[in-house]
Design an enzyme around this catalytic site. Structure first.
Site, mmCIF file in Angstrom:
data_model
loop_
_atom_site.group_PDB
_atom_site.id
_atom_site.type_symbol
_atom_site.label_atom_id
_atom_site.label_comp_id
_atom_site.label_asym_id
_atom_site.label_seq_id
_atom_site.Cartn_x
_atom_site.Cartn_y
_atom_site.Cartn_z
ATOM 1 N N ASN A 1 -12.299 0.245 -5.915
ATOM 2 C CA ASN A 1 -11.853 0.179 -7.309
ATOM 3 C C ASN A 1 -13.006 -0.329 -8.182
ATOM 4 O OD1 ASN A 1 -10.604 -0.337 -9.770
ATOM 5 N ND2 ASN A 1 -9.323 -1.987 -9.006
ATOM 6 N N CYS B 1 -6.202 -4.387 -8.369
ATOM 7 C CA CYS B 1 -6.102 -4.130 -6.929
ATOM 8 C C CYS B 1 -5.658 -5.373 -6.159
ATOM 9 C CB CYS B 1 -7.407 -3.572 -6.379
ATOM 10 S SG CYS B 1 -8.877 -4.484 -6.826
ATOM 11 N N HIS B 2 -5.792 -6.555 -6.759
ATOM 12 C CA HIS B 2 -5.307 -7.767 -6.085
ATOM 13 C C HIS B 2 -3.786 -7.778 -5.962
ATOM 14 C CE1 HIS B 2 -5.275 -8.785 -10.403
ATOM 15 N NE2 HIS B 2 -4.280 -9.610 -10.113
ATOM 16 N N TYR C 1 0.839 -1.197 0.000
ATOM 17 C CA TYR C 1 0.000 0.000 0.000
ATOM 18 C C TYR C 1 0.879 1.253 0.000
ATOM 19 C CZ TYR C 1 -3.787 -3.235 1.132
ATOM 20 O OH TYR C 1 -4.691 -4.259 1.101
ATOM 21 N N GLU D 1 -1.120 -15.751 -11.172
ATOM 22 C CA GLU D 1 -0.113 -14.915 -11.831
ATOM 23 C C GLU D 1 1.313 -15.323 -11.480
ATOM 24 O OE1 GLU D 1 -0.878 -10.751 -11.231
ATOM 25 O OE2 GLU D 1 -2.851 -10.878 -12.170
#
Length: 170
Positions: free
Chosen positions: A124, A132-133, A101, A160
């Protein structure tokens, strides 16, 4: 010319995902039945599968593991000021990586403190495409308001390659 919005629903491994696309680009997305931006913006809804086809194809390719960078244009109209700067900086965080963050606050060049970044992530309007993940806490995953919460975030980060699969993933 009046702006309109077209919707598409995409089945994904983390639940049904809805896309809202204007003539400019994707304006909203999310799991299940999310509030439609037509109410907030006064946009007329149209049924236009041609308009949503590119975003749908990219989302399907992402979940198949074949897409790492979304090229779907983004319609940023639901965001302004610091929130817009933070989400545009987030949009540049690459696949397979994550930022804290605090790091996102610094990247955005805004005066939003790290705690405020979490609030922006929770609101979001375009998750996954504006990823945002990929924003994590300095001491763990942090929160996530999409899908099934933190489990969806964990699934996306594992998909990912940022997180290693666990025995629960097999």
């Amino acid at each position: 010319m009046m702006t309109t919005v077209a919707f598409a629903e995409v089945p994904t491994p983390v639940g049904p995902f809805v896309l809202a696309v204007t003539e400019v680009g994707i304006v909203a997305s999310g799991w299940g039945s999310r509030p439609r931006p037509t109410d907030r913006l006064g946009l007329a809804e149209v049924h236009d599968s041609d308009r949503t086809a590119f975003a749908v194809a990219e989302l399907n390719a992402y979940f198949a593991g074949d897409l790492k960078t979304f090229e779907t244009p983004v319609d940023w109209r639901l965001m302004s000021g610091s929130r817009l700067r933070v989400l545009q900086a987030l949009h540049q965080v690459p696949y397979g990586t994550a930022v804290t963050y605090g790091e996102l606050a610094a990247r955005s060049g805004s005066s939003v403190p790290a705690r405020g970044i979490g609030s922006i992530m929770g609101s979001n309007p375009i998750p996954i495409i504006v990823p945002c993940h990929r924003v994590i806490a300095g001491n763990g995953l942090g929160g996530f308001s999409g899908g099934e919460g933190v489990e969806t975030k964990r699934w996306l980060l594992t998909h990912e390659g940022y997180l290693q699969p666990t025995l629960l993933d097999f």
